[in-house]
Structures are given as structure tokens and as C-alpha cells.
Design a protein around this motif. Structure first.
Motif, PDB file in Angstrom:
ATOM      1  N   GLY A   1       0.807  -1.215   0.000  1.00 19.95           N
ATOM      2  CA  GLY A   1       0.000   0.000   0.000  1.00 19.95           C
ATOM      3  C   GLY A   1       0.837   1.260   0.000  1.00 19.95           C
ATOM      4  N   ASN A   2       2.040   1.242   0.592  1.00 17.63           N
ATOM      5  CA  ASN A   2       2.881   2.449   0.615  1.00 17.63           C
ATOM      6  C   ASN A   2       3.796   2.539  -0.585  1.00 17.63           C
ATOM      7  N   GLY A   3       3.645   1.617  -1.533  1.00 19.45           N
ATOM      8  CA  GLY A   3       4.420   1.688  -2.768  1.00 19.45           C
ATOM      9  C   GLY A   3       5.703   0.897  -2.747  1.00 19.45           C
ATOM     10  N   SER A   4       6.086   0.260  -1.605  1.00 19.14           N
ATOM     11  CA  SER A   4       7.327  -0.510  -1.554  1.00 19.14           C
ATOM     12  C   SER A   4       7.139  -1.847  -2.253  1.00 19.14           C
ATOM     13  N   GLN A   5       8.250  -2.363  -2.802  1.00 16.69           N
ATOM     14  CA  GLN A   5       8.231  -3.614  -3.554  1.00 16.69           C
ATOM     15  C   GLN A   5       8.481  -4.800  -2.630  1.00 16.69           C
ATOM     16  N   HIS A   6       7.539  -5.760  -2.578  1.00 13.01           N
ATOM     17  CA  HIS A   6       7.683  -7.003  -1.845  1.00 13.01           C
ATOM     18  C   HIS A   6       7.654  -8.158  -2.830  1.00 13.01           C
ATOM     19  N   THR A   7       7.885  -9.366  -2.305  1.00  7.85           N
ATOM     20  CA  THR A   7       7.905 -10.543  -3.178  1.00  7.85           C
ATOM     21  C   THR A   7       7.112 -11.663  -2.526  1.00  7.85           C
ATOM     22  N   LYS A   8       6.233 -12.269  -3.316  1.00 11.90           N
ATOM     23  CA  LYS A   8       5.510 -13.447  -2.870  1.00 11.90           C
ATOM     24  C   LYS A   8       6.191 -14.674  -3.452  1.00 11.90           C
ATOM     25  N   VAL A   9       6.348 -15.707  -2.588  1.00 11.07           N
ATOM     26  CA  VAL A   9       7.046 -16.921  -3.001  1.00 11.07           C
ATOM     27  C   VAL A   9       6.140 -18.118  -2.713  1.00 11.07           C
ATOM     28  N   GLN A  10       5.865 -18.894  -3.767  1.00 10.97           N
ATOM     29  CA  GLN A  10       5.141 -20.159  -3.616  1.00 10.97           C
ATOM     30  C   GLN A  10       6.173 -21.285  -3.540  1.00 10.97           C
ATOM     31  N   ILE A  11       6.170 -22.049  -2.420  1.00  6.62           N
ATOM     32  CA  ILE A  11       7.179 -23.088  -2.179  1.00  6.62           C
ATOM     33  C   ILE A  11       6.496 -24.447  -2.224  1.00  6.62           C
ATOM     34  N   SER A  12       7.083 -25.355  -2.998  1.00  4.52           N
ATOM     35  CA  SER A  12       6.562 -26.714  -3.112  1.00  4.52           C
ATOM     36  C   SER A  12       7.727 -27.680  -2.984  1.00  4.52           C
ATOM     37  N   ILE A  13       7.616 -28.653  -2.072  1.00  7.59           N
ATOM     38  CA  ILE A  13       8.692 -29.635  -1.843  1.00  7.59           C
ATOM     39  C   ILE A  13       8.106 -31.023  -2.033  1.00  7.59           C
ATOM     40  N   SER A  14       8.772 -31.818  -2.858  1.00  4.56           N
ATOM     41  CA  SER A  14       8.283 -33.166  -3.154  1.00  4.56           C
ATOM     42  C   SER A  14       9.471 -34.093  -3.314  1.00  4.56           C
ATOM     43  N   PRO A  15       9.267 -35.401  -3.130  1.00  2.00           N
ATOM     44  CA  PRO A  15      10.376 -36.354  -3.311  1.00  2.00           C
ATOM     45  C   PRO A  15      10.722 -36.498  -4.782  1.00  2.00           C
ATOM     46  N   ARG A  16      11.955 -36.811  -5.049  1.00  6.78           N
ATOM     47  CA  ARG A  16      12.386 -36.928  -6.436  1.00  6.78           C
ATOM     48  C   ARG A  16      11.733 -38.127  -7.107  1.00  6.78           C
ATOM     49  N   ARG A  17      11.576 -39.201  -6.330  1.00  8.81           N
ATOM     50  CA  ARG A  17      10.905 -40.391  -6.866  1.00  8.81           C
ATOM     51  C   ARG A  17       9.531 -40.476  -6.222  1.00  8.81           C
ATOM     52  N   ASN A  18       8.520 -40.606  -7.037  1.00 14.29           N
ATOM     53  CA  ASN A  18       7.144 -40.545  -6.547  1.00 14.29           C
ATOM     54  C   ASN A  18       6.792 -41.714  -5.634  1.00 14.29           C
ATOM     55  N   ARG A  19       7.426 -42.843  -5.822  1.00 16.52           N
ATOM     56  CA  ARG A  19       7.036 -44.034  -5.069  1.00 16.52           C
ATOM     57  C   ARG A  19       8.032 -44.352  -3.937  1.00 16.52           C
ATOM     58  N   ASP A  20       8.778 -43.386  -3.499  1.00 12.54           N
ATOM     59  CA  ASP A  20       9.721 -43.613  -2.398  1.00 12.54           C
ATOM     60  C   ASP A  20       8.937 -43.906  -1.116  1.00 12.54           C
ATOM     61  N   ARG A  21       9.238 -45.039  -0.487  1.00 10.60           N
ATOM     62  CA  ARG A  21       8.477 -45.484   0.677  1.00 10.60           C
ATOM     63  C   ARG A  21       8.939 -44.820   1.977  1.00 10.60           C
ATOM     64  N   ARG A  22      10.031 -44.075   1.952  1.00 13.05           N
ATOM     65  CA  ARG A  22      10.513 -43.429   3.172  1.00 13.05           C
ATOM     66  C   ARG A  22       9.878 -42.062   3.330  1.00 13.05           C
ATOM     67  N   LYS A  23       8.570 -42.026   3.282  1.00 13.56           N
ATOM     68  CA  LYS A  23       7.855 -40.750   3.266  1.00 13.56           C
ATOM     69  C   LYS A  23       7.947 -40.031   4.597  1.00 13.56           C
ATOM     70  N   ARG A  24       7.940 -40.785   5.711  1.00 12.58           N
ATOM     71  CA  ARG A  24       7.965 -40.120   7.023  1.00 12.58           C
ATOM     72  C   ARG A  24       9.250 -39.321   7.214  1.00 12.58           C
ATOM     73  N   ASP A  25      10.398 -39.922   6.871  1.00 10.31           N
ATOM     74  CA  ASP A  25      11.658 -39.183   6.973  1.00 10.31           C
ATOM     75  C   ASP A  25      11.692 -38.030   5.987  1.00 10.31           C
ATOM     76  N   ALA A  26      11.127 -38.229   4.803  1.00  8.61           N
ATOM     77  CA  ALA A  26      11.131 -37.170   3.793  1.00  8.61           C
ATOM     78  C   ALA A  26      10.324 -35.966   4.260  1.00  8.61           C
ATOM     79  N   ILE A  27       9.179 -36.186   4.903  1.00  9.65           N
ATOM     80  CA  ILE A  27       8.364 -35.064   5.389  1.00  9.65           C
ATOM     81  C   ILE A  27       9.130 -34.280   6.458  1.00  9.65           C
ATOM     82  N   GLU A  28       9.810 -34.985   7.345  1.00 11.05           N
ATOM     83  CA  GLU A  28      10.555 -34.308   8.414  1.00 11.05           C
ATOM     84  C   GLU A  28      11.677 -33.452   7.829  1.00 11.05           C
TER      85      GLU A  28
END
Length: 747
Positions: A675-702
Motif C-alpha cells: 500500500g505504501n508503494g514498496s516492492q515485496h515478493t511473494k514466493v510459492q514453495i513446493s517440496i516433493s520427493p524426487r521419486r514418486n514411489r519412495d516409501r521413506r515418506k515419514r523421513d522425507a516429510i521431516e
């Protein structure tokens, strides 16, 4: 009154080969006998033993007269008491018509029943008042000493048993002798009554004599408990008319002057010594003590040394012959505490073991054979018989100086293995270990810690211009300066070459920057003689622990701050990172919003963030994140960047064998105008495992959560919930050019 002895071997007549008295001996006998019969015992001074008494003793004891004279030299009142008791027992034995052999045994036992007082200290025998507990123990010990002496010279156990059971009470209520009443030897019961009667009717150093009537009343009152009641009655009748047998005992003693007859009770009898006594240790125990590697010292109740093994000789340099028989003292071997302070009577473990029956094991110090003090582990144990009689104490000394030397060597090796040989600061390997420990501990506790990296400016020019010795002197001086300014808990390390690291636990970035500035300022003002009177400067990079940091990421961030200081002209302190003070990530959305929010099946975390910096600064911060976390950039578009972080650079790796899940991070940037004219930045962050079927999901989420926290710290961002987004201007197409340009510049 007919009283039979416990055993009756019959009267022993002089042997055929016995030497009979000559005419001159008979003449002397007649004079002695007449004198003794005329004088009797009534008028004899209790403090004197006249010539006739000496002759009687020699006739009665033969070769054992030396024992009596030793007692006389030690304590004359005791010897005089023994002679009076012997004469009184002899008259009583004649009145009871005991067989000659039993009369002989009773008379010899009466003369020698107090021979053990030879081993009692003079100050105890001369004590005018009540004995202390320690002194009473020494007095009681005289009974055992007397039995030990007689065991070595008496032929047979009869005389020894008379003296031993003399101390037993008739009803067995005192002592642990195993026999009571008529099972006690008759001679021992008679000796106990006469011994007590004479002690009461003669002046003692600790009390005046009692009258004969009172003494007899005392005997009667204890008849049946301490004394045989039948014998007490007969003895009292005898004292009422003592003249009926006056002189008979003297004639009996002088009747036979044959040496064989006088000496038949005595001979060298070493095999008869009981192994139960304190000075006689069984063969196995003796071998164990003599060949023990520890020093073993044995003391009796009088604190006299009666044992000193070979190890004690080696340890102290004192031979057994030079110390045995001498009184123990701590000064003999310089016994003190581990700090070398003398022991007080209350803290002396040897005295406590003998006086108070206290066992102890503690570290002490002694003076060894080389006149040097060494540390020992001292084990002091009181020696007590099964019946509770105290005998003394043993001291076992184990040399622990070698163990302390080994500990010192280990500590010295550890110090040298973890120190830089030139500057004596912590080396690189130890610094890496300490850094990992500091990051893990402070991350789990949520406390701040910081890392400072510093580098001497243009150090190569110093070596090239003034030589390597001057360079080494500059490094040593700089290391001392770091240690001078560092706090007690800080760790100063030489990272390599002219680079140094300071680990600052429990310290935020502002305090760490102040510390670095103080070092930089003082260094710039110092001139070194090795540099021709010139000075030198250093550049510093400072960073504080952030959420999701590992040892590598915080060190890389500090190193990046150091590079910025060098790029800006050196001799500068640069700080990067806002620390743990940033707002923590928390899902502030209402539960129903989170419940029905659309989440792609394979996405572990998806968040919207907002940072109050323009897009170009946000890109610079992401570039630092990529470098510190060793991320690989997969794709850069006009409005997004996609990177992958493998398992080795991820936090929370429990074991080296764990294979962490590689994660892909996608960031989409949108510049917005506030509103005061200053420049800000919005960032959309998405984190996913490299392999879709990796069974170590609990460690990956942590791990994904930790990466999200780290991104928030780098961007200095907060979670953005409002779905309203400002209009995107033309700068969106500039994102790709900005990222590629920055990457090319970095290369």
C-alpha cells in the motif's frame, strides 16, 4: 575337703640321673629354708624381691627364670604380684593335697601368668587412672602375648591351659572359652581366685588396697559367677588360719634342686606355636603376603610393626629388619594425603582402623625409595578374631603413580592430536567435531550460536616479502589475539593456512559481530617487528544459527560472508543471516481450510510466503541457499526455479548408513506492491520427493519441514495466507535474466 584335679598323672619323682645337692648346697639350703620359714610372707615388702625369693624363682623355673626377670625389669609390681600369687597357690595346693605334678604346674603357671605384660607399653602400666578404650585393648592384648611367649618354650599344653582359662568366668558368662564350671582345669579356677585376692589386698597405682575381710566378701559375692563357689569357701577357711601351712611351700620348692626336675616343663618348642596367633600366619597366607606386588604392612594393637613384605621394601626403600619391632608412624614413610598435607589424628586411617575398628580405602601419597612422593591406593583393614578380639591392622599400598602417568600421557596425546602445532589452537578435525556438536545441541534447545571465519589479508605477500618465519610469527600473533578476545566457552581453531574460525556457543549474531569488530580493530593498530614495523589486517564473516541449519550450511554461510568482506575491500566484518529470531513456521489456517485444501498427491509440503524485499534481493538470498545446501539447479524459468537437494546435504540423518530421500524444491516468485508503494515478493514453495514411489515418506516429510524453515530464514519471510495478489508488472520477465546473470557472475 577333698577336691580332685582335672587329671592325675601321678607324682613325678626325680629321675635316676638327676644331680643331687652337694654338702655345700645342702648347707645353703638349710640357711635359706630357715630364713624363709622364720620370715614368712606377712612382713615382706611388696615392692621388694629379696635374695631368697630369687633363689626360689630359679629353683622353681630353671631356665625359664629369664622370663620372670624380664617381667621384673619391665614392671616390678607385676613381678612381685606374680611371686606372691605363686606362693599362695603353693600353700593352697598343699592344703588341698594336690599331687606333686599338679602342684608344680600350678606354681609355674602362677609365676608366669602375667608374663604377657612385657608387651604392654609402659605408659599403660603406669596409668594412674581409668584406662581409655585404646589402652584397655592393649592391656587385654597382654593375655594373648603371654600365651604366645609360653607356646614357644613350654613343653606341653597343661601350663598354657591353666593360664588361658585363668581369665574364664566359672559360669561362662564372660569370654568365649568353650568350657565352664568343672570342665575348667582345677588349677585355673584356683589361680583365678588367688590372683583376684592378691590384686585387691595390695596397693595399686590406680587405687588403695582393700582389707582382707572386704576382699573375701568380694570373692563370696562373685562365687558361682566368676569363681568356683566350693573353692572360694575353702580359700576363705584357709585365710582364717594361715599359720597351719606356713613354710610348707618353701620347703616344697627347695626340696629338689635337680636341673632336670626344674627344667622339665621347658624346652624349645617351636612346633607348638598355634597358627591362630597374630604373628603366625599359615604357609599359604605367608606366601601370598611375601610375594604380593602391593606393599603389605602388619601392625599390632600397640601400633608396632610385625610384618613388612618385599614389596614394602621396594616401594619405601626400608628393609624389614630395620622397621620390624618399631612403632608405626606416618612420618616413617611420609604418609600424607594426595596433596602432600600431613594427616591429623582424626583423618589418619591407620589410627582409625586400630582404635575405632574402621576399614577404609582411599588415595594417599608416600615417600618412595627414590625420596620422591608417589600416589598410592591405601587399603587399611582392622584385624579381628572370630570372638571379637582386636589384634591390630594391615596396610596394603598399591602404587598408582604409573596410572596417573598413563592418564597424563593420554591427555598429552589427545591434546597434540587436536591442536595445530604452530598456533596451538584447535585444528580442523577437532573444529569440525565441535561445530557439529554445537549445531545439534543449540538446534534441539532452540538457543542461538554463531560462527566467525576470519582470514589475514594479503598473507601471501607477507611470506613473499618478509619470508615464511615472519609469516609464522604473524600467524602466532593473530592466534593469541583471537584467544585474548574470545570468551571462555568459545573455541578458536586454525581452519587452514591463514584462515581461522571461532565457534561461539550461546551467542547471537550481533554479539559475534561485536567480537569480530573488536579483533579487527585491535589487529589493525598493531605493528609487528617481523614485518619491519608494519601491521596487517584481516577480514571477517559472521553468521548465526538458523532453523534447519547443519554444520556444513552454517559454515558455508559464514564463508560466504567472508567472501563478501573481501569483495568489498577487506578489513571488514560482514554478517549474513537473521538467526532464530525470525517468525517460526506455523499453519495458521483454520482447520476446515486445511482439511479441504487441495494438495497434489506427491507434494510433501506446499506453502505461500511473503518477504519484504524486492525480487532482486530475494534472488540473491536464494542463491546463497543453493550454495550453502549444495543444491543442484534443475530449471530456471521467468517466474520460477527448480532445484534438487540430495541426501548427503540434508539434515536429520540419523546414521551414516541412512540413505536420505532426495527432495525437489520448486519456487515461484511474484513481485507485489504494498500500500505504501514498496516492492515485496511473494514466493510459492513446493517440496516433493524426487521419486514418486519412495516409501521413506515419514523421513522425507521431516526433512522437508527443516528445508522449509531454512528457506524462511534465508528469505526473511513469513507465511502468506491472503489470496489477494497485486498486479504483476513487467519485472516478472526479469526474474530469469536476474538469476542467470547472477549465476554467470558467480562462476
Amino acid at each position: 575337703m577333698a577336691l580332685e584335679p582335672t587329671s592325675n598323672p601321678g607324682a613325678i619323682e626325680p629321675s635316676a640321673g638327676s644331680t643331687q645337692p652337694t654338702d655345700s648346697q645342702g648347707h645353703a639350703l638349710t640357711n635359706l629354708l630357715a630364713w624363709a620359714d622364720e620370715s614368712g610372707d606377712e612382713g615382706q615388702n611388696v615392692d621388694q624381691i629379696n635374695e631368697s625369693d630369687n633363689q626360689l624363682i630359679q629353683v622353681r623355673l630353671g631356665i625359664a627364670s629369664g622370663l620372670f626377670y624380664a617381667l621384673q625389669a619391665k614392671h616390678f609390681p607385676t613381678a612381685a604380684h606374680s611371686l606372691r600369687v605363686a606362693k599362695m597357690c603353693s600353700r593352697w595346693a598343699i592344703a588341698l593335697d594336690l599331687p606333686p605334678f599338679h602342684r608344680d604346674q600350678l606354681e609355674v603357671a602362677a609365676l608366669l601368668h602375667d608374663i604377657g605384660k612385657i608387651g604392654v607399653p609402659d605408659y599403660v602400666l603406669a596409668c594412674p587412672g581409668k584406662l581409655s578404650a585404646e589402652e584397655q585393648l592393649l592391656m587385654d592384648r597382654s593375655q594373648d602375648i603371654g600365651l604366645e611367649i609360653l607356646s614357644a618354650c613350654c613343653d606341653g599344653e597343661e601350663i598354657i591351659d591353666i593360664i588361658r582359662y585363668n581369665y574364664a568366668w566359672y559360669d561362662g558368662s564372660k569370654g568365649n572359652f568353650g568350657q565352664t564350671q568343672n570342665s575348667l582345669p582345677l588349677e585355673a579356677r584356683m589361680l583365678a581366685i588367688v590372683d583376684a585376692y592378691d590384686s585387691m589386698t595390695v596397693d595399686q597405682i590406680f587405687r588403695r588396697a582393700r582389707s582382707k575381710d572386704r576382699a573375701i566378701a568380694e570373692l563370696v559375692s562373685y562365687s558361682g559367677t566368676q569363681f568356683d563357689p566350693e573353692l572360694v569357701g575353702h580359700f576363705c577357711q584357709l585365710q582364717a588360719d594361715p599359720q597351719q601351712i606356713a613354710g610348707h611351700n618353701t620347703r616344697h620348692w627347695l626340696r629338689v634342686l635337680s636341673p632336670d626336675h626344674a627344667n622339665r616343663h621347658f624346652k624349645a618348642n617351636l612346633t607348638a606355636i598355634k597358627r591362630s596367633h597374630v604373628c603366625s600366619i599359615c604357609v599359604y597366607q605367608d606366601s601370598f603376603v611375601r610375594h604380593n606386588n602391593d606393599a603389605v604392612i602388619c601392625l599390632d594393637l600397640n601400633m608396632q610393626i610385625i610384618g613388612w613384605n618385599h614389596s614394602a621394601e621396594r616401594m619405601t626403600g626400608l628393609t624389614r629388619e630395620s622397621v620390624e619391632g618399631h612403632r608405626w608412624s606416618a612420618e616413617l614413610i611420609g604418609l600424607a594425603d594426595q596433596q602432600g598435607r600431613n594427616l591429623s589424628p582424626e583423618s589418619d586411617p591407620v589410627r582409625q582402623a586400630i582404635v575405632n575398628n574402621i576399614q577404609s580405602a582411599q588415595g594417599l601419597s608416600i615417600r618412595n625409595a627414590d625420596n620422591r612422593f608417589i600416589t598410592v591406593e591405601a587399603h587399611i583393614v582392622p584385624v579381628v578374631r572370630e570372638d571379637g578380639t582386636r589384634l591390630g591392622a594391615t596396610i596394603q599400598l598399591h602404587d598408582t603413580s604409573g596410572m596417573e602417568s598413563l592418564h597424563e600421557q593420554i591427555e598429552s596425546l589427545h591434546y597434540r592430536a587436536t591442536r595445530d602445532p604452530l598456533t596451538q589452537l584447535v585444528n580442523r578435525a577437532e573444529m569440525d567435531r565441535a561445530l557439529t556438536e554445537m549445531v545439534e545441541r543449540h538446534s534441539s534447545q532452540g538457543k542461538a550460536c554463531s560462527v566467525i571465519i576470519c582470514d589475514i589479508d594479503f598473507f601471501k605477500k607477507i611470506n613473499d616479502t618478509y619470508g615464511h618465519p615472519a609469516g609464522d610469527e604473524a600467524l602466532v600473533m593473530f592466534a593469541k589475539l583471537l584467544q585474548t578476545h574470545a570468551r571462555t566457552a568459545d573455541i578458536c581453531a586454525r581452519y587452514g593456512g591463514e584462515e581461522f574460525v571461532i565457534l561461539c556457543p550461546n551467542c547471537n549474531g550481533e554479539s559475534a559481530s561485536s567480537l569480530a569488530e573488536a579483533i579487527r580493530s585491535e589487529l589493525a593498530s598493531i605493528s609487528l617487528s617481523a614485518l619491519g614495523g608494519k601491521g596487517m589486517t584481516a577480514s571477517f564473516g559472521v553468521t548465526e544459527l538458523q532453523r534447519g541449519d547443519t554444520a556444513d550450511s552454517i559454515l558455508n554461510r559464514a564463508d560466504r560472508a567472508l567472501l563478501q568482506s573481501k569483495e568489498m575491500g577487506r578489513n571488514i566484518v560482514t554478517q549474513i543471516g537473521g538467526g532464530l529470531s525470525e517468525p517460526s513456521i506455523s499453519d495458521r489456517r483454520h482447520w476446515w481450510h486445511r482439511l479441504f485444501a487441495k494438495v497434489e498427491p506427491e507434494v510433501l509440503l506446499k506453502r505461500a510466503m511473503k518477504t519484504r524485499v524486492p525480487l532482486n534481493l530475494a534472488a540473491e538470498k536464494i542463491r546463497g541457499f543453493v550454495v550453502d545446501h549444495r543444491a543442484a539447479v534443475l530449471d530456471v524459468q521467468e517466474e520460477s526455479i527448480k532445484m534438487v537437494i540430495d541426501g548427503e546435504s540434508l539434515p536429520l540423518q540419523r546414521r551414516q548408513a541412512d540413505r536420505a530421500v532426495p527432495l525437489i524444491i520448486e519456487l515461484q516468485f511474484s513481485p507485489i506492491t504494498s500500500g505504501n508503494g514498496s516492492q515485496h515478493t511473494k514466493v510459492q514453495i513446493s517440496i516433493s520427493p524426487r521419486r514418486n514411489r519412495d516409501r521413506r515418506k515419514r523421513d522425507a516429510i521431516e526433512r522437508a519441514r527443516h528445508l522449509l524453515q531454512s528457506l524462511q530464514s534465508y528469505l526473511v519471510a513469513y507465511e502468506f495466507v491472503d489470496t489477494t495478489v497485486a498486479t504483476i508488472d513487467e519485472s516478472t520477465s526479469w526474474w530469469s535474466r536476474l538469476w542467470h546473470g547472477s549465476s554467470q557472475k558467480e562462476s
